[in-house]
Design a protein around this motif. Structure first.
Motif, PDB file in Angstrom:
ATOM      1  N   PRO A  75      68.272   5.741 -12.829  1.00 35.03           N
ATOM      2  CA  PRO A  75      68.283   7.162 -12.453  1.00 35.03           C
ATOM      3  C   PRO A  75      69.431   7.513 -11.510  1.00 35.03           C
ATOM      4  CG  PRO A  75      66.087   6.208 -12.165  1.00 35.03           C
ATOM      5  CD  PRO A  75      67.039   5.063 -12.384  1.00 35.03           C
ATOM      6  N   LEU A  76      69.846   8.775 -11.590  1.00 33.13           N
ATOM      7  CA  LEU A  76      70.777   9.357 -10.616  1.00 33.13           C
ATOM      8  C   LEU A  76      69.973  10.270  -9.696  1.00 33.13           C
ATOM      9  CD1 LEU A  76      73.690  10.260  -9.622  1.00 33.13           C
ATOM     10  CD2 LEU A  76      73.449  12.148 -11.248  1.00 33.13           C
ATOM     11  N   ILE A  77      70.212  10.164  -8.402  1.00 34.66           N
ATOM     12  CA  ILE A  77      69.668  11.144  -7.453  1.00 34.66           C
ATOM     13  C   ILE A  77      70.838  11.904  -6.855  1.00 34.66           C
ATOM     14  CG2 ILE A  77      68.333  11.507  -5.335  1.00 34.66           C
ATOM     15  CD1 ILE A  77      67.293   8.567  -5.794  1.00 34.66           C
ATOM     16  N   PHE A  78      70.759  13.244  -6.849  1.00 38.84           N
ATOM     17  CA  PHE A  78      71.786  13.937  -6.077  1.00 38.84           C
ATOM     18  C   PHE A  78      71.155  14.559  -4.837  1.00 38.84           C
ATOM     19  CE2 PHE A  78      70.693  17.399  -9.051  1.00 38.84           C
ATOM     20  CZ  PHE A  78      70.697  18.536  -8.256  1.00 38.84           C
TER      21      PHE A  78
ATOM     22  N   HIS B  28      66.787  16.936  -9.249  1.00 35.50           N
ATOM     23  CA  HIS B  28      67.108  16.230  -7.996  1.00 35.50           C
ATOM     24  C   HIS B  28      67.329  14.746  -8.344  1.00 35.50           C
ATOM     25  CE1 HIS B  28      67.199  14.945  -3.947  1.00 35.50           C
ATOM     26  NE2 HIS B  28      65.921  14.697  -3.769  1.00 35.50           N
ATOM     27  N   MET B  30      67.652  12.468 -11.719  1.00 32.68           N
ATOM     28  CA  MET B  30      67.950  12.776 -13.115  1.00 32.68           C
ATOM     29  C   MET B  30      67.815  11.544 -13.983  1.00 32.68           C
ATOM     30  SD  MET B  30      71.249  15.126 -12.677  1.00 32.68           S
ATOM     31  CE  MET B  30      71.086  16.872 -12.346  1.00 32.68           C
TER      32      MET B  30
END
Lengths: 202, 202
Positions: A75-78, B28, B30
């Motif tokens: 996963p990517l978290i921003f 938030h 992804m």
């Protein structure tokens, strides 16, 4: 990364000795194939690091972060940026000062998405003073997770961010390292000349 | 799009009758593989439309927008949101009201990246009242470019945005259409039942 350096040379606009405008392929308009190549290069450099999450900050970090996360299949978290914030128990908050905008933002990540067993690769579009980068590292460390390192698209090597992160013991991989900006254009760090001293430092 | 509906059913948090929180995979944190599948589905639906640019708005539109642009092999532009703005000649500006945040933002795109011969696919994460979507369309039309249509990840079909865009003559492709939100969870629009009336409308 030659493809990126070529793009900076061709399309980057130098404003004064400090500002490099790359809004034709990174900060406003984006070149998706270049973003994909950037993600692949970060993954190559961090091979074997068993990364479980990629963390970046809105907005310009999202594209390189997403391509890295896609390639890693994690996963990517921003992190979100806000001027001020009502305190809430479910979020991790760090203050980050922006020299560019001359303002302090609260940078936040939900506690639901980071845990102590995570190993996090932090991606950002620029590294200059290192304020955003170290804020993101503090967020990771607040929950007891570990920082695998930083993946930076463009590093302004004449500003103190890189050295600050190295001094704090972090690994920093920057795909384009800029030695100076001037009317004549962009000069990149000669990485072959630097290899020895860097190897000693790390 | 079944994969997306399943994810919404499994991970979406319904708050009241109006708010669907999808910050575990879209807003938030992804899921990059899902973003890629979303991009591929938009491209499938807009096949043959000869799109030259993808346009979205920061921050949550960037990931689905980038994956769509990658699949189409065209640039992505993300519009920037600002509270207020010094007028500048090199940018296109539209005011967009956010019902969620109850504030008006200036949404901007640099004139350098859109021209009259562009055919633009507009991507966003949510469609509710249609304020952001129609603001982006006005930006495209200010420079004389054409809107190929909208690609929406999650449409709140019980709010007026979709109908407003259809009434204005736009094509709208939404990958998950939500009929209602309640304590029992998410109910999706039955698209098989709707096909006839939609075909007439369009």
């Amino acid at each position: 990364m030659k493809q990126l350096q070529d793009k900076i040379t061709q399309e980057g606009l130098v404003l004064g000795n400090n500002v490099l405008k790359v809004d034709s392929f990174l900060n406003h308009q984006m070149d998706p194939a270049l973003m994909q190549a950037i993600g692949q290069e970060f993954v190559r450099r961090y091979a074997g690091e068993r990364i479980t999450k990629v963390l970046t900050i809105e907005s310009s970090g999202i594209a390189p972060g997403l391509m890295t996360a896609l390639e890693l299949n994690v996963p990517l978290i921003f992190a979100r940026k806000q001027k001020s914030l009502t305190l809430r128990e479910d979020i991790i908050v760090e203050k980050v000062y922006s020299f560019t905008k001359q303002e302090t933002n609260e940078v936040t990540v939900s506690k639901r998405f980071l845990s102590a067993d995570d190993r996090v690769l932090i991606i950002d579009d620029f590294l200059a003073n290192g304020e955003a980068a170290s804020g993101l590292a503090r967020i990771v460390e607040q929950v007891g997770a570990s920082v695998a390192g930083f993946g930076i698209v463009i590093e302004k090597s004449f500003q103190p961010g890189r050295q600050m992160l190295l001094d704090a013991g972090y690994r920093v991989e920057s795909l384009a390292r800029i030695a100076s900006l001037s009317n004549e254009g962009v000069t990149f760090v000669d990485e072959t000349a630097e290899t020895t001293s860097e190897a000693v430092q790390q």
